[in-house]
Enzyme design. Structure first.
Site, short mmCIF file in Angstrom:
data_model
loop_
_atom_site.label_atom_id
_atom_site.label_comp_id
_atom_site.label_asym_id
_atom_site.label_seq_id
_atom_site.Cartn_x
_atom_site.Cartn_y
_atom_site.Cartn_z
N LYS A 100 0.83 -1.20 0.00
CA LYS A 100 0.00 0.00 0.00
C LYS A 100 0.86 1.25 0.00
CE LYS A 100 -3.71 2.56 0.45
NZ LYS A 100 -4.83 2.52 1.36
N ASP A 248 -13.46 0.03 2.21
CA ASP A 248 -12.77 1.02 3.05
C ASP A 248 -13.52 1.20 4.36
OD1 ASP A 248 -10.72 2.72 3.75
OD2 ASP A 248 -11.54 4.45 2.68
N ALA A 264 -11.37 10.48 9.86
CA ALA A 264 -11.98 10.11 8.58
C ALA A 264 -12.29 8.63 8.56
CB ALA A 264 -11.01 10.45 7.44
#
Ligand code: DOR
Ligand code: ZN
Length: 347
Positions: A100, A248, A264
């Protein structure tokens, strides 16, 4: 009238499970419906080495509810000092399925990420050679660039130059949020894929900001204007092979979401499949939900599709799921689409 569809068991190609008490609390929500998930490595400290990924995988397996069948697909967090040989060994052993790339500062726990792509080229070259995909958080972090433009600018100034430099690198654009992202993925050839979240198919920036700020709709990349949401819907429901589900799902305790500087992340592990059935039905594309949630992802990652199936049923009355998941770390609010949903996943 009840309606139902059967799909191969889905996978989640982008998932945050965290660690410790949070892991324990949220893992059952994913393992209930999903067979596998690409596990994000942005823990504190991040999962950088193969040895750390092996330990994290073992903690996830230990936290699984009894009888659950769920396979975590591990990733490594790319840093400017990542060792290409360690990455290659973690891939060769079958442990690690992707690396990632977080631009440093782009999102939760990304400060150890990449400032300068030049510094990670030896790792990326090795990954291209061995066929290990790079998952990319596609936003620039330049304070001069407006937050709503950060994905489009990333594509032009970072992603496209990188892919021209290293065309054989397999890349997944994670959680695309714009028409620009959907178009770039569509035209990118077989080495490019894109994940799309459940919540970006449902909310635009008005849902987050009009009539009072909704912290549980705040995620990164931030939801964009309606035309972008519609472009994502068209992409996801097209059945096209390069788009696949990456929720996600990103749990944060309510105290840190409902905060002056809120974290977030939308937590969608609990109700994603019901929400997707609603979305795909609304767009007349129920017959393509299996492509998006169960077939395109494995095909991109070179893995077999799952053999087992799940059944989605549409009921006459709206279905309900818990408003919050009560973890030992604190309560986590489940994503609320803001409208009734008549679908559920049946055992
Ligand atoms: O909304 C998000 N939450 N986006 C990310 O990129 C990271 C994630 C998190 O880890 O909380
Ligand atoms: Zn994420």
């Amino acid at each position: 009238m009840t309606q139902e569809i059967t799909l191969r068991r889905p996978d989640d190609w982008h998932l945050h499970l965290r660690d410790g008490a949070m892991l324990q609390g949220v893992l059952p929500e994913t393992a209930r419906h999903f067979a596998r998930a690409i596990i994000m490595p942005n823990l504190v400290p991040p999962v950088v080495t193969g040895a750390q990924a092996a330990q994290y995988r073992d903690r996830i397996l230990a936290a699984l509810p009894e009888g659950a069948s769920f396979q975590p697909l591990m990733t490594l967090y790319l840093t400017e000092s990542t060792d290409a040989e360690d990455v290659a060994a973690a891939h060769a052993s079958g442990l690690v399925k992707a690396v990632k790339l977080y631009p440093a500062g782009a999102t939760t726990n990304s400060h150890g990420g990449v400032h300068d792509v030049d510094k990670v080229m030896p790792v990326l070259e090795k990954m291209a050679q061995i066929g290990l995909p790079l998952c990319v958080h596609g936003e620039v972090t330049d304070p001069q660039v407006d937050i709503f433009d950060r994905e489009a600018v990333f594509i032009d100034t970072v992603l496209d130059p990188l892919r021209r430099r290293l065309p054989s690198l397999r890349v997944v654009m994670e959680h695309i949020t714009t028409q620009d992202g959907a178009d770039y993925a569509r035209d990118g050839g077989p080495n490019l894929g894109a994940t799309i979240t459940t919540h970006h198919l449902i909310i635009n920036r008005n849902h987050m900001l009009v009539g009072g700020i909704k912290p549980h709709y705040y995620c990164l990349p931030v939801a964009k204007r309606e035309k972008h949401r519609l472009a994502l819907r068209a992409a996801a429901t097209s059945g096209a092979g390069r788009y696949f589900l990456g929720t996600d799902s990103a749990p944060h305790v309510d105290a840190l979401k409902e905060h002056a500087c809120g974290c977030a992340g939308c937590f969608t592990a609990t109700n994603t499949m019901a929400l997707l059935a609603h979305v795909f039905e609304e767009d007349g594309a129920l017959d393509r939900l299996e492509d998006f949630a169960s077939l395109n992802g494995p095909a991109f990652y070179g893995l077999p599709a799952n053999e087992a199936c799940i059944r989605l049923v549409k009921h006459d009355s709206p279905q309900h799921w818990p408003e919050k998941i009560f973890t030992e770390a604190g309560p986590v609010t489940v994503f609320n689409p803001g409208y009734p949903v008549h679908w559920s996943v049946e055992a």
